[in-house]
Design a protein around this motif. Structure first.
Motif, short mmCIF file in Angstrom:
data_model
loop_
_atom_site.label_atom_id
_atom_site.label_comp_id
_atom_site.label_asym_id
_atom_site.label_seq_id
_atom_site.Cartn_x
_atom_site.Cartn_y
_atom_site.Cartn_z
N SER A 1 0.84 -1.19 0.00
CA SER A 1 0.00 0.00 0.00
C SER A 1 0.88 1.24 0.00
O SER A 1 1.89 1.30 0.71
CB SER A 1 -0.89 -0.01 1.24
OG SER A 1 -1.73 1.10 1.25
N SER B 1 -1.46 2.49 -8.17
CA SER B 1 -2.67 3.08 -8.78
C SER B 1 -2.32 4.29 -9.63
O SER B 1 -2.87 4.46 -10.73
CB SER B 1 -3.67 3.50 -7.69
OG SER B 1 -4.08 2.38 -6.94
N ASP C 1 -8.22 -2.58 -4.98
CA ASP C 1 -8.93 -1.82 -3.94
C ASP C 1 -10.36 -1.51 -4.34
O ASP C 1 -11.27 -1.58 -3.52
CB ASP C 1 -8.20 -0.51 -3.62
CG ASP C 1 -7.09 -0.69 -2.60
OD1 ASP C 1 -6.97 -1.79 -2.04
OD2 ASP C 1 -6.36 0.29 -2.37
N THR C 2 -10.58 -1.14 -5.59
CA THR C 2 -11.94 -0.82 -6.04
C THR C 2 -12.83 -2.03 -5.95
O THR C 2 -13.96 -1.96 -5.45
CB THR C 2 -11.92 -0.27 -7.48
OG1 THR C 2 -11.15 0.94 -7.50
CG2 THR C 2 -13.32 0.00 -7.99
N ARG D 1 -12.59 -3.31 -1.79
CA ARG D 1 -13.08 -2.38 -0.76
C ARG D 1 -14.36 -1.68 -1.15
O ARG D 1 -15.24 -1.48 -0.31
CB ARG D 1 -12.01 -1.34 -0.46
CG ARG D 1 -10.78 -1.95 0.21
CD ARG D 1 -9.66 -0.96 0.40
NE ARG D 1 -10.08 0.13 1.26
CZ ARG D 1 -9.62 1.37 1.15
NH1 ARG D 1 -8.75 1.69 0.23
NH2 ARG D 1 -10.05 2.30 1.98
N ASN D 2 -14.49 -1.26 -2.41
CA ASN D 2 -15.66 -0.48 -2.81
C ASN D 2 -16.80 -1.33 -3.33
O ASN D 2 -17.95 -1.13 -2.94
CB ASN D 2 -15.26 0.56 -3.87
CG ASN D 2 -14.21 1.51 -3.35
OD1 ASN D 2 -13.04 1.30 -3.58
ND2 ASN D 2 -14.63 2.54 -2.64
N HIS E 1 2.37 7.51 1.45
CA HIS E 1 0.99 7.44 1.92
C HIS E 1 0.55 8.77 2.54
O HIS E 1 -0.60 9.20 2.35
CB HIS E 1 0.83 6.32 2.94
CG HIS E 1 -0.51 6.24 3.57
ND1 HIS E 1 -1.64 5.90 2.88
CD2 HIS E 1 -0.91 6.48 4.85
CE1 HIS E 1 -2.69 5.92 3.69
NE2 HIS E 1 -2.27 6.27 4.89
N ARG F 1 -1.28 11.27 0.19
CA ARG F 1 -2.43 10.88 -0.64
C ARG F 1 -3.73 10.91 0.14
O ARG F 1 -3.74 10.96 1.37
CB ARG F 1 -2.20 9.51 -1.29
CG ARG F 1 -1.96 8.39 -0.34
CD ARG F 1 -1.52 7.11 -1.05
NE ARG F 1 -1.73 6.00 -0.12
CZ ARG F 1 -2.15 4.83 -0.45
NH1 ARG F 1 -2.40 4.54 -1.69
NH2 ARG F 1 -2.31 3.90 0.46
N ALA F 2 -4.84 10.91 -0.58
CA ALA F 2 -6.16 11.04 0.03
C ALA F 2 -6.45 9.94 1.04
O ALA F 2 -7.12 10.18 2.05
CB ALA F 2 -7.24 11.06 -1.05
N GLN F 3 -5.98 8.73 0.79
CA GLN F 3 -6.26 7.60 1.70
C GLN F 3 -5.64 7.78 3.08
O GLN F 3 -5.94 7.03 3.99
CB GLN F 3 -5.77 6.28 1.09
CG GLN F 3 -6.55 5.84 -0.10
CD GLN F 3 -5.91 6.33 -1.39
OE1 GLN F 3 -5.27 7.36 -1.45
NE2 GLN F 3 -6.09 5.56 -2.46
N ARG G 1 -6.37 9.83 5.15
CA ARG G 1 -7.47 10.11 6.08
C ARG G 1 -8.26 8.84 6.42
O ARG G 1 -8.98 8.81 7.39
CB ARG G 1 -8.39 11.17 5.47
CG ARG G 1 -7.75 12.55 5.37
CD ARG G 1 -8.72 13.62 4.91
NE ARG G 1 -9.34 13.34 3.62
CZ ARG G 1 -8.82 13.70 2.44
NH1 ARG G 1 -7.68 14.32 2.39
NH2 ARG G 1 -9.44 13.42 1.32
N GLU G 2 -8.14 7.82 5.57
CA GLU G 2 -8.89 6.57 5.78
C GLU G 2 -8.17 5.58 6.68
O GLU G 2 -8.80 4.84 7.42
CB GLU G 2 -9.16 5.90 4.43
CG GLU G 2 -10.05 6.70 3.50
CD GLU G 2 -10.21 6.02 2.15
OE1 GLU G 2 -10.25 4.78 2.10
OE2 GLU G 2 -10.26 6.74 1.15
#
Length: 171
Positions: free
Chosen positions: A11, A16, A37-38, A41-42, A113, A116-118, A120-121
Motif C-alpha cells: 500500500s 494506482s 482496492d476498487t 473495498r468499494n 501514503h 495521498r487522500a487515503q 485520512r482513511e
C-alpha cells in the motif's frame, strides 16, 4: 493482441498512480485498469482473505478485457499467496503477460501514503499490519521497482514494454 500488466506491491507504493498514467497513454477503450482496492473495498466491502470473492471477480473482469484484445492492468497489493493462482491463470490466458513488483521500504511507503487522500482513511500504523516486503511470484519474471524509480521512468518503461507486444490498432 491482449497484454496483461500486473502491478503488485505494498500500500502506498504508487501502483494506482502508475496504472492510471499508463492507461492515459492509450486510446480510449483500449486499456482496462482493474484496481484490487476498487473491487475489494468499494464493490464488495470485504476483507482481504484467502477465500475472498474479489479474487474471482478481479479474474473475471480482467479475463473479459483480455478476451477482447485489450491491454489489461491489474493493480493492487495482490499478496502472492492469495492472488498468485489467479494471476498465473490470467497470465496464461493473455497473449503476453508483463509483471512489475514495487519493492519499497516501509518508511518509503509510509512517506508516500502521507501525501495521498487515503491518509485520512487509514494510518501508517495500520499499513504496517499488512506490509509484507518483497514477495516475488514463482511463475513470473517481475521487473522489480524500488524507491529510486520516478513516476515518469516507471510509466515510460511499462508503456514501452507494452508497445513492444501489442498490435498496431492499440497504438
Amino acid at each position: 493482441m491482449s497484454v496483461l500488466v500486473v502491478l503488485r506491491g505494498n500500500s502506498g507504493s504508487g501502483k494506482s498512480t502508475v496504472a492510471r498514467a499508463v492507461q492515459q497513454r492509450f486510446p480510449r477503450a483500449r486499456c482496462l485498469v482493474v484496481p484490487q482496492d476498487t473491487v475489494r473495498r468499494n464493490m464488495l466491502r470485504e476483507r482481504d482473505t484467502a477465500a475472498a470473492l474479489n479474487i474471482e471477480l478481479i479474474e473475471h473482469v480482467a479475463a473479459f478485457g483480455l478476451a477482447r484484445g485489450l491491454v489489461v492492468i491489474v493493480e493492487g497489493i495482490l499478496d502472492a499467496d492469495r492472488y498468485g493462482g489467479m494471476l498465473e491463470r490470467l497470465g496464461r490466458s493473455a497473449a503476453r503477460a508483463l509483471h512489475y513488483g514495487f519493492d519499497l521500504s516501509f518508511d518509503e511507503t509510509a512517506l508516500r501514503h502521507a501525501g495521498r487522500a487515503q491518509a485520512r482513511e487509514f494510518t501508517a500504523e495500520q499499513m504496517a499490519e499488512w506490509y509484507h516486503g518483497w514477495q516475488p511470484l514463482p511463475f513470473a519474471n517481475e521487473v522489480r521497482i524500488d524507491g529510486a524509480w520516478g513516476l515518469d521512468a516507471i510509466v515510460d518503461r511499462i508503456e514501452q514494454d507494452i508497445r513492444l507486444q501489442v498490435a498496431d490498432y492499440l497504438l
